[in-house]
Design a protein around this motif. Structure first.
Motif, mmCIF file in Angstrom:
data_model
loop_
_atom_site.group_PDB
_atom_site.id
_atom_site.type_symbol
_atom_site.label_atom_id
_atom_site.label_comp_id
_atom_site.label_asym_id
_atom_site.label_seq_id
_atom_site.Cartn_x
_atom_site.Cartn_y
_atom_site.Cartn_z
ATOM 1 N N VAL A 63 -25.952 -44.457 4.424
ATOM 2 C CA VAL A 63 -26.003 -45.885 4.784
ATOM 3 C C VAL A 63 -24.617 -46.486 4.541
ATOM 4 O O VAL A 63 -24.042 -46.344 3.454
ATOM 5 C CB VAL A 63 -27.074 -46.620 3.929
ATOM 6 C CG1 VAL A 63 -27.072 -48.116 4.229
ATOM 7 C CG2 VAL A 63 -28.456 -46.019 4.182
ATOM 8 N N LEU A 64 -24.093 -47.142 5.558
ATOM 9 C CA LEU A 64 -22.738 -47.712 5.473
ATOM 10 C C LEU A 64 -22.756 -49.006 4.640
ATOM 11 O O LEU A 64 -23.579 -49.891 4.893
ATOM 12 C CB LEU A 64 -22.249 -48.009 6.893
ATOM 13 C CG LEU A 64 -20.843 -48.582 7.032
ATOM 14 C CD1 LEU A 64 -19.789 -47.557 6.600
ATOM 15 C CD2 LEU A 64 -20.596 -49.033 8.476
ATOM 16 N N THR A 65 -21.843 -49.103 3.684
ATOM 17 C CA THR A 65 -21.689 -50.351 2.927
ATOM 18 C C THR A 65 -20.524 -51.129 3.537
ATOM 19 O O THR A 65 -19.452 -50.574 3.798
ATOM 20 C CB THR A 65 -21.397 -50.058 1.444
ATOM 21 O OG1 THR A 65 -20.315 -49.124 1.355
ATOM 22 C CG2 THR A 65 -22.617 -49.482 0.737
ATOM 23 N N VAL A 66 -20.751 -52.422 3.773
ATOM 24 C CA VAL A 66 -19.771 -53.227 4.519
ATOM 25 C C VAL A 66 -19.432 -54.502 3.738
ATOM 26 O O VAL A 66 -20.331 -55.220 3.289
ATOM 27 C CB VAL A 66 -20.356 -53.629 5.901
ATOM 28 C CG1 VAL A 66 -19.367 -54.504 6.672
ATOM 29 C CG2 VAL A 66 -20.731 -52.397 6.714
ATOM 30 N N GLY A 67 -18.143 -54.787 3.609
ATOM 31 C CA GLY A 67 -17.697 -56.059 3.046
ATOM 32 C C GLY A 67 -17.435 -57.037 4.185
ATOM 33 O O GLY A 67 -16.812 -56.674 5.186
ATOM 34 N N ARG A 107 -17.395 -49.039 2.270
ATOM 35 C CA ARG A 107 -16.802 -48.081 3.206
ATOM 36 C C ARG A 107 -16.460 -48.711 4.542
ATOM 37 O O ARG A 107 -15.819 -48.099 5.382
ATOM 38 C CB ARG A 107 -17.744 -46.888 3.379
ATOM 39 C CG ARG A 107 -17.846 -46.066 2.090
ATOM 40 C CD ARG A 107 -18.531 -44.748 2.306
ATOM 41 N NE ARG A 107 -19.959 -44.914 2.489
ATOM 42 C CZ ARG A 107 -20.632 -44.545 3.573
ATOM 43 N NH1 ARG A 107 -20.015 -43.968 4.581
ATOM 44 N NH2 ARG A 107 -21.927 -44.729 3.644
ATOM 45 N N GLY A 108 -16.906 -49.963 4.723
ATOM 46 C CA GLY A 108 -16.586 -50.659 5.970
ATOM 47 C C GLY A 108 -16.164 -52.087 5.691
ATOM 48 O O GLY A 108 -16.521 -52.656 4.653
ATOM 49 N N VAL A 109 -15.376 -52.665 6.620
ATOM 50 C CA VAL A 109 -15.025 -54.085 6.492
ATOM 51 C C VAL A 109 -15.334 -54.788 7.813
ATOM 52 O O VAL A 109 -15.085 -54.250 8.897
ATOM 53 C CB VAL A 109 -13.542 -54.312 6.076
ATOM 54 C CG1 VAL A 109 -13.283 -53.740 4.693
ATOM 55 C CG2 VAL A 109 -12.572 -53.767 7.078
#
Ligand SMILES: O=C(O)c1ccccc1N[C@@H]1O[C@H](COP(=O)(O)O)[C@@H](O)[C@H]1O
Length: 199
Positions: free
Chosen positions: A56-60, A80-82
């Motif tokens: 699961v991608l974690t995004v800021g 891991r993502g912005v």
């Protein structure tokens, strides 16, 4: 055809994160943009992100913040993502690309295809992101961009099917529509949203 990509955004607590992961979300978002009822600091996001499996991608989520600030929050939280909601240009995406994060470009404008600025995913959102207000994605003259794009803005368990039928989006992103009050997520609504989106 691959499963619809679903992102649940604006998570602030461990039960919210666990509910999104258990419901089958592909990505979860932590808001670092200031002034939102969902804003979290980097240390909180780091603790929450540690609960999320690698699948699961974690995004800021950022709005109008400098590349330096984006970089600092991303490093400190370990996302891991912005996701950038602002006036960033291709040079900003290029600067962030070097760090190997998944890049999401959010815009309320008309776009022909995902990747024009070097982003991995494009997000078509309302002019006031996070407000829960839909935009006119159902308009007759709406043209979907090419490639991987997410529909966002005022989605909820009750309208996500209709929105997908109208736009054929590659994925969806939601925040307000899975809250029981502004800034407070509902695990039941998270589950209902993912189920409805994929039904
Ligand atoms: O959620 C916020 O408060 C927020 C603040 C600043 C930038 C983006 C924000 N949220 C993004 O808005 C869309 C959809 O929101 P909603 O479902 O209409 O509430 C989503 O991409 C969030 O990441």
């Amino acid at each position: 055809m691959a499963d619809l990509f679903v992102k649940i955004c604006g998570l602030r607590t461990a039960p919210d994160v666990d509910a999104a992961v258990a419901a089958g979300a592909d990505a979860v978002g932590f808001v670092f943009a200031p002034g939102s009822p969902r804003t979290v600091d980097a240390a909180t996001a780091r603790e929450l992100a540690a609960r999320v499996p690698d699948t699961v991608l974690t995004v800021g989520v950022f709005r109008g913040q400098s590349v330096e600030e984006v970089r600092r929050f991303a490093e400190e939280s370990g996302v891991r993502g912005v996701q950038l909601h602002g006036e960033e240009g291709p040079e900003d995406f290029a600067a962030l690309r070097a760090e190997g994060r998944t890049l999401l470009r959010a815009t309320a404008g008309r776009v022909e295809r995902c990747g024009e600025y070097g982003e991995d995913l494009l997000l078509l959102d309302a002019p006031d992101p996070g407000s829960g207000k839909p935009w006119n994605w159902g308009a007759a003259d709406f043209t979907a961009p090419e490639g991987r794009w997410l529909l966002a803005g005022g989605l909820n368990p009750g309208n996500v099917r209709e929105a997908l039928a109208a736009t054929a989006a590659w994925g969806v992103d939601v925040s307000s529509g899975v809250e029981r009050e502004r800034g407070v997520k509902s695990p039941d609504l998270i589950r209902a949203f993912v189920e409805a989106a994929r039904s």
